[in-house]
Design a protein around this motif. Structure first.
Motif, mmCIF file in Angstrom:
data_model
loop_
_atom_site.group_PDB
_atom_site.id
_atom_site.type_symbol
_atom_site.label_atom_id
_atom_site.label_comp_id
_atom_site.label_asym_id
_atom_site.label_seq_id
_atom_site.Cartn_x
_atom_site.Cartn_y
_atom_site.Cartn_z
ATOM 1 N N UNK A 26 -6.256 2.877 0.077
ATOM 2 C CA UNK A 26 -6.509 1.455 0.356
ATOM 3 C C UNK A 26 -6.715 0.685 -0.944
ATOM 4 N N UNK A 27 -7.484 1.271 -1.845
ATOM 5 C CA UNK A 27 -7.757 0.634 -3.131
ATOM 6 C C UNK A 27 -6.487 0.491 -3.958
ATOM 7 N N UNK A 28 -5.656 1.515 -3.983
ATOM 8 C CA UNK A 28 -4.404 1.444 -4.740
ATOM 9 C C UNK A 28 -3.488 0.361 -4.177
ATOM 10 N N UNK A 29 -3.450 0.206 -2.871
ATOM 11 C CA UNK A 29 -2.652 -0.839 -2.256
ATOM 12 C C UNK A 29 -3.177 -2.213 -2.663
ATOM 13 N N UNK A 30 -4.489 -2.359 -2.657
ATOM 14 C CA UNK A 30 -5.111 -3.633 -3.041
ATOM 15 C C UNK A 30 -4.815 -3.966 -4.503
ATOM 16 N N UNK A 31 -4.942 -2.996 -5.378
ATOM 17 C CA UNK A 31 -4.681 -3.218 -6.801
ATOM 18 C C UNK A 31 -3.205 -3.588 -7.014
ATOM 19 N N UNK A 32 -2.314 -2.921 -6.311
ATOM 20 C CA UNK A 32 -0.894 -3.244 -6.436
ATOM 21 C C UNK A 32 -0.618 -4.694 -6.018
#
Length: 62
Positions: free
Chosen positions: A52-58
């Protein structure tokens, strides 16, 4: 500003300032999210939060 026929360069500077302010708020919110919500979920064993965090950062880096 456009309706008042303000000089384009001045409008672009305003847009840049607004973008910078929003980026600052986003960075602070991301930091707070990492230090609280993400850490708590990892401590609870929820590793899905990393995806979820990686998606948000992207999304933020677009």
């Amino acid at each position: 500003m456009i309706e008042r026929d303000v000089y384009c360069d001045d409008i672009l500077h305003q847009i840049s300032s607004i973008q910078s302010a929003l980026n600052g708020v986003g960075k602070q919110l991301l930091e707070d999210h990492l230090k609280s919500c993400v850490v708590e979920r990892i401590e609870e064993g929820d590793r899905d939060v990393l995806d979820e965090l990686l998606t948000t950062v992207a999304k933020l880096m677009k």
